[in-house]
Design an enzyme around this catalytic site. Structure first.
Site, PDB file in Angstrom:
ATOM      1  N   CYS A  25      -5.520  -3.208 -14.345  1.00 58.94           N
ATOM      2  CA  CYS A  25      -5.554  -2.132 -13.351  1.00 58.94           C
ATOM      3  C   CYS A  25      -4.582  -2.358 -12.198  1.00 58.94           C
ATOM      4  CB  CYS A  25      -6.971  -1.903 -12.827  1.00 58.94           C
ATOM      5  SG  CYS A  25      -7.644  -3.320 -11.963  1.00 58.94           S
ATOM      6  N   HIS A  71       0.811  -1.219   0.000  1.00 60.25           N
ATOM      7  CA  HIS A  71       0.000   0.000   0.000  1.00 60.25           C
ATOM      8  C   HIS A  71       0.843   1.267   0.000  1.00 60.25           C
ATOM      9  CE1 HIS A  71      -3.309  -2.737   1.430  1.00 60.25           C
ATOM     10  NE2 HIS A  71      -3.615  -2.327   0.235  1.00 60.25           N
TER      11      HIS A  71
HETATM   12  C1  PEP Z   1      -4.731  -5.989  -8.056  1.00 61.67           C
HETATM   13  O1  PEP Z   1      -4.829  -6.960  -7.307  1.00 61.67           O
HETATM   14  O2  PEP Z   1      -3.922  -5.930  -9.004  1.00 61.67           O
HETATM   15  C2  PEP Z   1      -5.588  -4.818  -7.862  1.00 61.67           C
HETATM   16  C3  PEP Z   1      -5.633  -3.859  -8.759  1.00 61.67           C
HETATM   17  O3  PEP Z   1      -6.294  -4.724  -6.710  1.00 61.67           O
HETATM   18  P1  PEP Z   1      -5.658  -4.353  -5.263  1.00 61.67           P
HETATM   19  O4  PEP Z   1      -4.242  -3.902  -5.477  1.00 61.67           O
HETATM   20  O5  PEP Z   1      -6.524  -3.302  -4.706  1.00 61.67           O
HETATM   21  O6  PEP Z   1      -5.768  -5.664  -4.564  1.00 61.67           O
END
Ligand code: PEP
Ligand code: MG
Length: 566
Positions: free
Chosen positions: A491, A188
Site C-alpha cells: 500500500c 505528503h
Molecule cells: C507507507 O509507509 O508506505 C505507508 C503506506 O504509510 P504512510 O505513507 O501513511 O506512512
C-alpha cells in the site's frame, strides 16, 4: 525581453501533462531584521491599521471567487484581521518600543498562546492568526503575499514545498499542475497530488530561481508529471509533444477496466488509498476492488481532542457505505513523527521517526486504540461491510499479537499488520502466524531499511524502492506470506508505479493499493506481462548492484507500450 526556454528534470509523482501560467508560492515573510524601534506610536499604529485593513479587503475579495470550502476559510481569516483585540495587542507592543513587524509577530504569538489555552474552536483559529500575521507583514514590508496566489487562469503551482492543507484546498479547475523544488516521492504533497489526480513533479532543481523571473515576464510553463519534466517558456513544439504524450497515454488507458490480471490471468487486486470520507466517495467511483489503505489519522489531525466513538463511527460508516460490498482495509491511527497529535503528545523526542509513533503510541494511549476499534466494529456491524483492520509500525510478534487480540475482542474478524519496519519484514512468517494478512508500506520500509528520513528530499535516491536492499526486504515479507499461506499486499507509493508494480507482482505480492488515478496505468501494465516475466524482472532487480541497474534490468524486459503509461 524573451524568457529563456529551459527544460528541468525532477521526479514525476503524479502522471499527466499540463501547461499554463506560472503561479509561484511565496514563502512567509519574517520580522524585518533592519527595522527601527518604534518611537512614533501613532504613525506606527496607522501603518498597522492600514495593513490589516488591506489584508482583510484582499481576503474578502478572494473569497468572492473561491470554492465554498475555501470561502469559509478565507472569510474566517479576513474576520481575524479585523479583530479589535488583536490590533490592541499589536499597539501594546508598539508602545513598548517594538518595531512594526516585531510587534505584529509578538502580539500574534501571545494571542495564539491565549487561544490555545482556551482550547476547542478557539485553538483551531491559530492557523488563521498566523496567516493574518504573514500577510500583514508582507504588506508592511512590501513583499509578495505568502501562500498560493489567487488563481485567475489555469496555472501550474511552483513552490519550495506545499503544506498538506495547501495542497488539499487547491482548485483543480485552475491548479493544473504542481512543480516542487524540494519534497520527495513519498512526501505528503506528492501523495495528495496523486490523490487529486493533478500532474506533479518533486525535486525540480532550480525551479524557484527560474520560475519567479519568468512569471514576472508573463512566461508560461509546462509539466509532465509522469516523467518529472518541467519546461519554462515552452515552445509550440513542446506543447504539441506533451499533448501527443497525453493523448497516447489516454489511448493506452482507454480499455483499462476490470480486475487486475497479468497477461496469463494471474490475479492482483487493485485497490485505492484513501484518507477521508470524501476520498472514499471519489475512490469508489473508480474501477477498484475496494480500499487497500484507509489512513484514519486524517480524522485525528489538527484537533485539540480525539474524535468521540460516535463521531468516528459516523465517518467509518460513510466510508464503508461508499464501497458497498467491496473490501475496506482500515489502518488504525498512525500518529507521531511527521503526523503529530496535540492530544497525544508524549513529549519531545530526539528522533521522532524512531520514537513512539504508530502502534507504539497507541500501546501507551490504549484508550485511543480501544475507542477506534469500538467505532470500527460498530460501523462494520451497521453496514455489514467487508472490513479488514491493520496496525501501523509493527516491529515485533508481541505487538502483532496485542493488536490482534484487541481487534478480535472488539468484534473485528479480519486482522492484519503493516510491514514497514525491517524487523517485521525479516520476521514476517512468525508475525503472520498471529494475523490474517499483511500490507507492505514501501514508503516507511524504504525509509527504515536505508536509514534515510523520508521527509528529507535530498535523500530521494536512498529512499528509492528500486534499491535492491528494499526489494529484498519486500521479498522477505512475501516469503513470510507464502510460508504461512497468508495474504500480502502493498500500500506504499511503489504500488502505483506501472514498472514497480510488475516487480512487486513477481515478488509475490497479491494486491496493490494506490491513489485511485494511478490504477488505470497499473492495470494496463499488468495486462501486458505474464507472471513469469514479472518473476524474471523481480529476480534481475534483486540481483542488481544498484537501484539504477535494477530499474535498467527491468526496463530491458518491459513491453514497449509501458512507456506510454508513465
Ligand atoms: C507507507 O509507509 O508506505 C505507508 C503506506 O504509510 P504512510 O505513507 O501513511 O506512512
Ligand atoms: Mg507508513
Amino acid at each position: 525581453m524573451t524568457v529563456e526556454h529551459r527544460v528541468l528534470l525532477g521526479i514525476g509523482v503524479s502522471a499527466g501533462t499540463a501547461h499554463g501560467a506560472i503561479a509561484v508560492v511565496s514563502p512567509a515573510p519574517t520580522v524585518d531584521p533592519n527595522e527601527p524601534k518604534t518611537t512614533d506610536v501613532e504613525a506606527a499604529t496607522e501603518t498597522v491599521s492600514q495593513a490589516l485593513e488591506s489584508v482583510s479587503d484582499m481576503l474578502y475579495e478572494r473569497a468572492e471567487n473561491a470554492s465554498e470550502k475555501a470561502q469559509e476559510i478565507l472569510k474566517a481569516t479576513a474576520k481575524m484581521a479585523h479583530d479589535r483585540g488583536l490590533k490592541k495587542a499589536i499597539v501594546n507592543e508598539l508602545k513598548g518600543g517594538a518595531g512594526i513587524t516585531r510587534a505584529i509577530t509578538d502580539a500574534v504569538q501571545k494571542y495564539v498562546d491565549m487561544f490555545i489555552k482556551l482550547g476547542g474552536y478557539m485553538a483551531e483559529r491559530a492557523t488563521d492568526l498566523y496567516d493574518v500575521r504573514d500577510r500583514t507583514i508582507a504588506v508592511v514590508r512590501g513583499l509578495p503575499m505568502p501562500g498560493i496566489p489567487q488563481l485567475t487562469e489555469p496555472s501550474i503551482i511552483v513552490a519550495r514545498d506545499l503544506a498538506p492543507a495547501e495542497t488539499a484546498t487547491l482548485d483543480p479547475d485552475f491548479a493544473l499542475g504542481i512543480a516542487i523544488a524540494e519534497g520527495g516521492p513519498t512526501s505528503h504533497t506528492a501523495i495528495l497530488a496523486a490523490q487529486l489526480g493533478i500532474p506533479a513533479a518533486v525535486r525540480v532543481g532550480q525551479i524557484l530561481e527560474l520560475a519567479g523571473p519568468a512569471q514576472e515576464q508573463g512566461a508560461k510553463i509546462a509539466i509532465d508529471g509522469g516523467v518529472g519534466e518541467v519546461i519554462i517558456a515552452p515552445s509550440d513544439e513542446d506543447i504539441a509533444l506533451l499533448k501527443e504524450r497525453s493523448e497516447r497515454r489516454e489511448a493506452a488507458l482507454a480499455d483499462s477496466h476490470g480486475i487486475g490480471l497479468t497477461y496469463d490471468g494471474h490475479k492482483i487486486a487493485l485497490l485505492a488509498n484513501i484518507g477521508t470520507a470524501e476520498d472514499a466517495q471519489r475512490a469508489a467511483e473508480y474501477d477498484v476492488e475496494g480500499a487497500g489503505l484507509f489512513r484514519t489519522e486524517f480524522l485525528f489531525m489538527g484537533r485539540e481532542s480525539a474524535p468521540s466513538v460516535a463521531e468516528q463511527t459516523e465517518v467509518y460508516t460513510q466510508v464503508f457505505r461508499a464501497f458497498g460490498d467491496r473490501r475496506v482495509t482500515v489502518r488504525t491511527l498512525d500518529a507521531g513523527a511527521d503526523k503529530p497529535l496535540k492530544f497525544a503528545d508524549l513529549g519531545e523526542e530526539e528522533n521522532p521517526a524512531l520514537g513512539r509513533r504508530g502502534i507504539r503510541l497507541t500501546r501507551i494511549r490504549e484508550d485511543l486504540m480501544d475507542a477506534q476499534l469500538e467505532a470500527l466494529a460498530a460501523a462494520q456491524k451497521a453496514t455489514g461491510a467487508d472490513v479488514r483492520v491493520m496496525a501501523p509500525m509493527i516491529a515485533t510478534t508481541e505487538e502483532a499479537k496485542w493488536f490482534a487480540d484487541k481487534a478480535h475482542a472488539a468484534g473485528l474478524t479480519s486482522v492484519g499488520v503493516m510491514i514497514e519496519v525491517p524487523a517485521a519484514a525479516i520476521n514476517a512468517a512468525t508475525i503472520l502466524s498471529h494475523v490474517d494478512f499483511a500490507s507492505i508500506g514501501t514508503n516507511d520500509l524504504a525509509q527504515y531499511t536505508m536509514a534515510a528520513d523520508r521527509m528529507q528530499g535530498e535523500l530521494a535516491s536512498l529512499l528509492d524502492v528500486w534499491q535492491p536492499a528494499v526489494l529484498r526486504m519486500i521479498r522477505k515479507a512475501c516469503q513470510g506470506g507464502t510460508a504461512t499461506g497468508k495474504y500480502v499486499g502493498v500500500c506504499g507509493e511503489a504500488g502505483g508505479d506501472p514498472l514497480l508494480a510488475l516487480v512487486l507482482t513477481g515478488l509475490g505480492v497479491q494486491s496493490l493499493s494506490m491513489a485511485p488515478p494511478k490504477v488505470g496505468a497499473v492495470r494496463v501494465s499488468l495486462k501486458l506481462h505474464d507472471l513469469s516475466t514479472c518473476q524474471q524482472m523481480a529476480a534481475y532487480a534483486l540481483d542488481a548492484p544498484t537501484a539504477k541497474d535494477a530499474r535498467a534490468a527491468v526496463e530491458a524486459l518491459v513491453h514497449p507500450d509501458v512507456k506510454f503509461l508513465m
